[in-house]
Structure formats: C-alpha cells, structure tokens
Design an enzyme around this catalytic site. Structure first.
Site, PDB file in Angstrom:
ATOM      1  N   HIS A  98       0.849  -1.198   0.000  1.00  0.00           N
ATOM      2  CA  HIS A  98       0.000   0.000   0.000  1.00  0.00           C
ATOM      3  C   HIS A  98       0.883   1.245   0.000  1.00  0.00           C
ATOM      4  O   HIS A  98       1.942   1.266   0.634  1.00  0.00           O
ATOM      5  CB  HIS A  98      -0.924  -0.007   1.223  1.00  0.00           C
ATOM      6  CG  HIS A  98      -1.980   1.039   1.133  1.00  0.00           C
ATOM      7  ND1 HIS A  98      -1.733   2.356   1.443  1.00  0.00           N
ATOM      8  CD2 HIS A  98      -3.271   0.973   0.726  1.00  0.00           C
ATOM      9  CE1 HIS A  98      -2.836   3.054   1.229  1.00  0.00           C
ATOM     10  NE2 HIS A  98      -3.789   2.244   0.801  1.00  0.00           N
ATOM     11  N   GLU A 100       0.741   3.934   1.527  1.00  0.00           N
ATOM     12  CA  GLU A 100       1.063   4.488   2.863  1.00  0.00           C
ATOM     13  C   GLU A 100       2.220   3.719   3.490  1.00  0.00           C
ATOM     14  O   GLU A 100       3.037   4.292   4.213  1.00  0.00           O
ATOM     15  CB  GLU A 100      -0.198   4.468   3.753  1.00  0.00           C
ATOM     16  CG  GLU A 100      -1.189   5.540   3.299  1.00  0.00           C
ATOM     17  CD  GLU A 100      -2.649   5.222   3.567  1.00  0.00           C
ATOM     18  OE1 GLU A 100      -2.952   4.325   4.373  1.00  0.00           O
ATOM     19  OE2 GLU A 100      -3.502   5.884   2.937  1.00  0.00           O
ATOM     20  N   GLU A 170      -3.710   1.782  -7.411  1.00  0.00           N
ATOM     21  CA  GLU A 170      -4.113   2.890  -6.552  1.00  0.00           C
ATOM     22  C   GLU A 170      -3.235   4.104  -6.841  1.00  0.00           C
ATOM     23  O   GLU A 170      -2.138   4.222  -6.287  1.00  0.00           O
ATOM     24  CB  GLU A 170      -3.964   2.503  -5.078  1.00  0.00           C
ATOM     25  CG  GLU A 170      -4.830   1.339  -4.654  1.00  0.00           C
ATOM     26  CD  GLU A 170      -5.214   1.431  -3.179  1.00  0.00           C
ATOM     27  OE1 GLU A 170      -6.401   1.346  -2.887  1.00  0.00           O
ATOM     28  OE2 GLU A 170      -4.323   1.605  -2.337  1.00  0.00           O
TER      29      GLU A 170
HETATM   30  P1  PGA Z   1      -9.531   5.908  -0.115  1.00  0.00           P
HETATM   31  O1  PGA Z   1      -8.337   4.870   0.177  1.00  0.00           O
HETATM   32  O2  PGA Z   1     -10.675   5.094  -0.660  1.00  0.00           O
HETATM   33  O3  PGA Z   1      -9.849   6.513   1.235  1.00  0.00           O
HETATM   34  O4  PGA Z   1      -9.021   6.893  -1.090  1.00  0.00           O
HETATM   35  C1  PGA Z   1      -8.072   3.803  -0.683  1.00  0.00           C
HETATM   36  C2  PGA Z   1      -6.915   3.005  -0.148  1.00  0.00           C
HETATM   37  O5  PGA Z   1      -5.999   3.610   0.431  1.00  0.00           O
HETATM   38  O6  PGA Z   1      -6.870   1.769  -0.293  1.00  0.00           O
END
Ligand code: PGA
Length: 255
Positions: A98, A100, A170
C-alpha cells in the site's frame, strides 16, 4: 473468469467493538442484495482479524485480509506480525505494498517482493498495490512507474504463484483526496497492467487476474469505474468505514 471483488481497507480506524458492529451491519445489508457474485473482503487492523473471521466464516462471499505482514518469517522483530501468524487467525488475504506503507515506512519493491514470497508460502493471497504519485502522472511517467513496480516486486514469481495474486491499482494522488481517477484513466492503466502481465505470463493468466481500482472510490463513482472492461472491483478506504457506503459500492456491480 476473473473474480469481482470489493475490499474494504479500514487502515488504523475502529475499535474492536466498533469494527464488529460495522461487520454486522455489512452482513445484514448484503444478506438479500444482488451482490452474491462479488467477493467481499474486509481488512481490519491486526488486532481484529480473528474476531472478524469468526463473524464471517460461515457467510458465503466474505473473506478477511490483513493490511500488512512482515518480510521475515519469525524472530526478534518486536511489534511485528508474520504471515504465518496472520494465516493462523483464519485470514486468507493480505494487502502488500500500500502506498502508505511505501511512503511512511519506506517499503521498497525488493522488500515487498520478500513479503509476497512469505505470504504465498503461508497460504495468504496478496492484494498487491501499485500506482504512481501526482508528480509522476503530471510528467507522464505513470506507465513506467507501474511497470517497474510489477517487475521488481512480482515478476520473479512462477506462473502458478502469480496466478494467485490480486492487483490493486491505486494512484497515490487519488488516495484519501476525494479526487478519483476518471474511468478513462483507470481503464487505460488497468488495460496496460493486464498487457504487461500478458507479456510476462501469457493470455490465460492475464485474463484471469483481478485488478482492483483504489483511490477515493465512493457510492457516486463506483458504478462507472466498475463498468470499465479491465476494472474488476475496488479497494476502498474511507468509504469502507460506513456500512451503507460500502454496501452501495458492492451493489454498484449489480446495478
Ligand atoms: P480511499 O483509500 O478510498 O480513502 O481513497 C483507498 C486506499 O488507500 O486503499
């Protein structure tokens, strides 16, 4: 036929009791909805995995995912959680890579490749996240960035192992920002990802790989995104924290 999937990534939200209540609400709201063909994956924090699994284990069409796993199998890594431990809670999937984790924890594609290997060894299916940041999109490097992520983190896998994966595209600029990729941008990238998989693993595997879209997906835009030929569902952050929104996204497939 590839699976239709909607996965809810709760990130670091919800106490255990709040989380279990949310799961109850999602189960109740999907019990007689037209969403039976959609696999619904819930990714709560580690502390909730076993309890969420207990709730959904007898309900068809639901599964649990962890949000991360460690890249070593066991040992002196205080505070970390291994793939084997995750699997022992009844969890079947794990989100790896991910943005993050890449951004705040410095996770590189070579480290992520180790996580993918261990997850597969321990019978967890990776939901592997890829995507470019805003600057890379503006300067037209998005295809190259995603290609490199695929190559460095995943393309060492054998065809049988690769065929187990779920990919999530993403775009970092769309995550938690309220700015969604247009269906044209999402379809363009998903098609590109599938073509790269085709080049490496052939048509059958590429056609059977589920590629999810993530980034500000919500009840208003899900239907248009999911209607794209190469978009097989969504990885949902913010909108997965409210049962009504999450279920409405799930039902976007059937509308
Ligand atoms: P979001 O996050 O739908 O809040 O944009 C998606 C994710 O980080 O998987």
């Amino acid at each position: 036929m590839r699976k239709k999937i909607v996965a809810g990534n709760w990130k670091m939200n919800k106490s255990l009791s709040q989380g279990l209540q949310l799961v109850d609400e999602i189960i109740a709201a999907t019990s007689d909805s037209p969403s039976n063909s959609v696999l619904k994956i819930i990714a709560p924090p580690f502390t909730h995995l076993a309890s969420v699994h207990e709730k959904i284990k007898t309900i068809s069409g639901f599964s649990v995912a962890a949000q991360n796993c460690h890249h070593m199998s066991n040992g002196a890594y205080t505070g970390e959680v291994s793939s084997e431990m995750i699997h022992s809670t009844g969890t079947s999937y794990v989100i790896i890579g991910h943005s993050e984790r890449r951004q705040y924890f410095g996770e590189s594609d070579s480290l992520l490749a180790q996580k993918v290997n261990l997850a597969l060894t321990n019978n967890l299916i990776p939901i592997f996240c890829i995507g470019e940041n805003g600057e890379e999109r503006k300067t037209n490097q998005h295809l190259e960035v995603v290609k490199k992520q695929l190559k460095e983190a995943l393309f060492h896998l054998s065809p049988p192992d690769f065929s187990k994966l779920i990919i999530a595209y993403e775009p970092v600029w769309a995550i938690g920002t309220g700015v969604t990729a247009t269906s044209h941008q999402a379809q363009g990238m998903h098609n590109y990802i599938r073509s790269e998989i085709n080049k490496k693993y052939g048509k059958e595997i590429s056609e059977n790989t589920s590629i999810l879209y993530g980034g500000s997906c919500n009840p208003q835009n899900a239907q248009e995104l999911f209607a794209c030929l190469d978009v097989d569902g969504g990885l949902i952050g913010g909108a997965s924290l409210k049962a009504a929104d999450f279920v409405s996204i799930i039902n976007s497939f059937a509308n």
